[in-house]
Design a protein around this motif. Structure first.
Motif, PDB file in Angstrom:
ATOM      1  N   LEU A 345      90.033  47.629  44.794  1.00  0.00           N
ATOM      2  CA  LEU A 345      89.604  48.828  44.278  1.00  0.00           C
ATOM      3  C   LEU A 345      88.328  48.591  43.375  1.00  0.00           C
ATOM      4  O   LEU A 345      87.299  48.961  43.495  1.00  0.00           O
ATOM      5  N   THR A 346      88.352  47.590  42.404  1.00  0.00           N
ATOM      6  CA  THR A 346      87.500  46.858  41.584  1.00  0.00           C
ATOM      7  C   THR A 346      86.573  46.287  42.374  1.00  0.00           C
ATOM      8  O   THR A 346      85.138  47.152  41.807  1.00  0.00           O
ATOM      9  N   ASP A 347      85.865  45.889  43.663  1.00  0.00           N
ATOM     10  CA  ASP A 347      84.654  45.253  44.349  1.00  0.00           C
ATOM     11  C   ASP A 347      84.500  46.933  44.929  1.00  0.00           C
ATOM     12  O   ASP A 347      83.333  46.500  44.716  1.00  0.00           O
ATOM     13  N   PHE A 348      85.247  47.075  45.601  1.00  0.00           N
ATOM     14  CA  PHE A 348      84.063  48.946  45.757  1.00  0.00           C
ATOM     15  C   PHE A 348      83.997  49.481  45.068  1.00  0.00           C
ATOM     16  O   PHE A 348      83.006  49.983  45.499  1.00  0.00           O
ATOM     17  N   ALA A 349      84.594  49.121  43.194  1.00  0.00           N
ATOM     18  CA  ALA A 349      83.884  50.413  42.418  1.00  0.00           C
ATOM     19  C   ALA A 349      82.071  49.712  42.174  1.00  0.00           C
ATOM     20  O   ALA A 349      80.987  50.681  42.179  1.00  0.00           O
ATOM     21  N   VAL A 350      82.535  48.236  42.160  1.00  0.00           N
ATOM     22  CA  VAL A 350      81.121  47.561  41.653  1.00  0.00           C
ATOM     23  C   VAL A 350      80.161  47.897  43.030  1.00  0.00           C
ATOM     24  O   VAL A 350      79.135  48.128  42.964  1.00  0.00           O
ATOM     25  N   ALA A 351      80.817  47.779  44.211  1.00  0.00           N
ATOM     26  CA  ALA A 351      79.954  48.186  45.388  1.00  0.00           C
ATOM     27  C   ALA A 351      79.027  48.476  45.389  1.00  0.00           C
ATOM     28  O   ALA A 351      77.717  49.342  46.574  1.00  0.00           O
ATOM     29  N   ASN A 352      79.135  49.913  45.063  1.00  0.00           N
ATOM     30  CA  ASN A 352      78.837  51.684  44.799  1.00  0.00           C
ATOM     31  C   ASN A 352      77.852  51.799  44.013  1.00  0.00           C
ATOM     32  O   ASN A 352      77.541  52.708  44.150  1.00  0.00           O
ATOM     33  N   LEU A 353      78.086  50.165  43.212  1.00  0.00           N
ATOM     34  CA  LEU A 353      77.053  50.872  42.034  1.00  0.00           C
ATOM     35  C   LEU A 353      75.375  50.792  42.695  1.00  0.00           C
ATOM     36  O   LEU A 353      74.856  51.610  42.627  1.00  0.00           O
TER      37      LEU A 353
END
Length: 512
Positions: A345-353
């Protein structure tokens, strides 16, 4: 021709006071939406021939809900529900007059039959289009079952003529619909498995869909047939899981179509603060969150979607897990990686930046909206923002250096829930490069010092994620397990303190 107005009337009359009180199934089941939900959704999609809006084509969940609730109806209401769920070929004996108004024909291969009529508004453009629809449906079958390994839909016995899977062509575009699938009969010996059939538009005319016929046919066939597959695993699965993976299937089967990009502004790519498992008939987040599965398959392979459905499977002695526990089980236990649900979930949120750097087609994707923006002043000071983050969601707090000034650093401090172990700081450099740094929280508090030189750094983005997957289940919601999240609205306070400029000595270069 099926009438959405008649269906709306019947749904409202039959479902009122019943659908909302259907006893829940296993842990993987979802509550059935009340009549008001159906009314709002059908009102929205029935817009008189205009190009369908995002997600406006989806009647499958309404039909699924009615199928689940039908067993609790009595006499006349059960009969009316069955009429709504009936096939187009039941038309001549249908008192609602919703089916074909003439005998139908079919073109079949050894797996699929496509049914059609030759006259009237439901008639396809020509026989060649019927054959082409069968060809596309066969390709979808091969991809979803032959390549990705999902089970074929349960047989319907001899409904529709024989045991082959049935697809019906009717005029759906005039009412803003692409297609739908309907669960029809419970599998013998399986409480939550069902056979079904699909209905697709008869010609996918560009003037109705604002897209090439081939694109509309391919994405609709891939999406709706996957619903038919899902009915064989667990027709009471959480609706966000059913819809988000069905839209992902569009991308998997017809990668170049790109029709599903229209949904991205509604999902976590653009709206990270919306919970991953949210299902809404007005917000469309469940459709936009196909990007989450795209992210996972990019990193762990396309088999992860099937692995999650294997955990949600409530037939053949399957685990029957709710959507989020199924996802967590796969990420935490079955993949050869140290990453679990919280890390994903954290990696996905960061990727979407910056989707451009994170996805092969990300240059065409939207960028996220941020929770807060703050520009640091030239003089030393502190800027602080507090955000509340819903379950399985994220917020991004952005700090920007002063427009002018000497090189400096900032100390970022995060004060959050004790059970959250880390957040991520993303520094955007002037040359476009991104650098990421994890802030580990001890008893909910953590710090990091980052370079913040004007002209060198554009921003420091602090991404905080509520990774809690704890629920009180069976509480009548449309979230995972029909539950209420135990850790919703978690509070994070993020501060940036400008540090004094550090003088940097330079050694002289010796000359030889």
């Amino acid at each position: 021709m099926r009438s959405s107005a008649l269906r709306l009337l019947a749904l409202s009359a039959v479902a009122a006071g019943v659908l909302a009180t259907v006893p829940p199934g296993p842990a993987s089941s979802t509550p059935i939406a009340p009549a008001a939900h159906h009314r709002a959704h059908v009102d929205h999609v029935d817009h008189g021939g205009h190009a369908p809006k995002p997600a406006a084509s989806e009647l499958t969940m309404e039909m699924r809900d009615l199928f689940v609730a039908r067993s609790d109806f009595g006499g006349v209401d059960r009969m009316r529900a069955s009429e709504i769920l009936s096939r187009p070929t039941d038309g001549p004996s249908d008192p609602q007059d919703e089916g074909y108004d003439q005998p139908s024909k079919e073109i079949c291969n050894h797996r699929i039959c496509v049914h059609y009529v030759t006259k009237g508004s439901d008639a396809p453009r020509n026989l060649r289009w019927v054959r082409h629809t069968l060809h596309v449906m066969t390709a979808v079958w091969h991809h979803e079952i032959g390549v990705l390994g999902f089970r074929k839909p349960p047989t319907d016995g001899h409904r529709g003529g024989d045991s082959r899977f049935d697809v019906y062509l009717t005029d759906l575009g005039s009412r803003g619909l692409f297609g739908y699938c309907t669960p029809e009969r419970r599998v013998l010996g399986e409480k939550y498995g069902a056979s079904g059939y699909c209905v697709l538009d008869n010609d996918f005319a560009k003037k109705q869909y604002d897209a090439p016929r081939e694109v509309s046919l391919k994405v609709t066939a891939a999406h709706e047939f996957f619903h038919a597959i899902q009915f064989g695993y667990n027709y009471r699965a959480d609706p966000w899981l059913m819809e988000s993976t069905a839209v992902w299937m569009e991308e998997s089967f017809a990668d170049k179509a790109d029709d599903n990009r229209r949904y991205l502004p509604y999902g976590q790519v653009a709206r990270p603060w919306v919970p991953l498992d949210k299902y809404s008939d007005t917000g469309y987040s469940q459709y936009g969150n196909w990007a989450f599965w795209e992210y996972l398959t990019d990193h762990y392979g396309s088999g992860i979607v099937k692995a999650v459905w294997d955990q949600a499977d409530a037939t053949h002695g399957g685990p029957g897990r709710a959507s989020i526990p199924a996802l967590a089980y796969v990420l935490n236990h079955t993949l050869h990686t140290k990453h679990g649900l919280a890390e994903a979930l954290t990696d996905f949120a960061v990727a979407n930046l910056d989707p451009t750097k994170s996805y092969p087609e990300g240059s065409a994707w939207p960028k996220p909206a941020f929770a807060a923006h703050a520009r640091m002043r030239r003089t030393a000071g502190v800027r602080t923002d507090t955000v509340r983050v819903k379950h399985l969601a994220a917020q991004d707090v952005v700090f920007r250096p002063p427009s002018k000034g000497a090189a400096r650093r900032v100390r970022l401090t995060v004060d959050g829930p004790a059970q959250r172990d880390s957040v991520v700081v993303t520094v955007t450099h002037a040359n476009g490069r991104l650098s990421h740094r994890t802030i580990t929280l001890h008893h909910g508090v953590g710090t990091a010092v980052v370079d913040f030189s004007p002209g060198v750094v554009r921003s420091a983005i602090v991404t905080v994620v509520n990774t809690s997957s704890r629920y009180t289940c069976d509480r009548g919601t449309l979230l995972s397990c029909g539950g209420v999240p135990k850790d919703n609205g978690m509070r994070f306070t993020v501060s940036a303190r400008a540090l004094p400029t550090v003088a940097v000595s330079r050694s002289r270069r010796s000359h030889h």
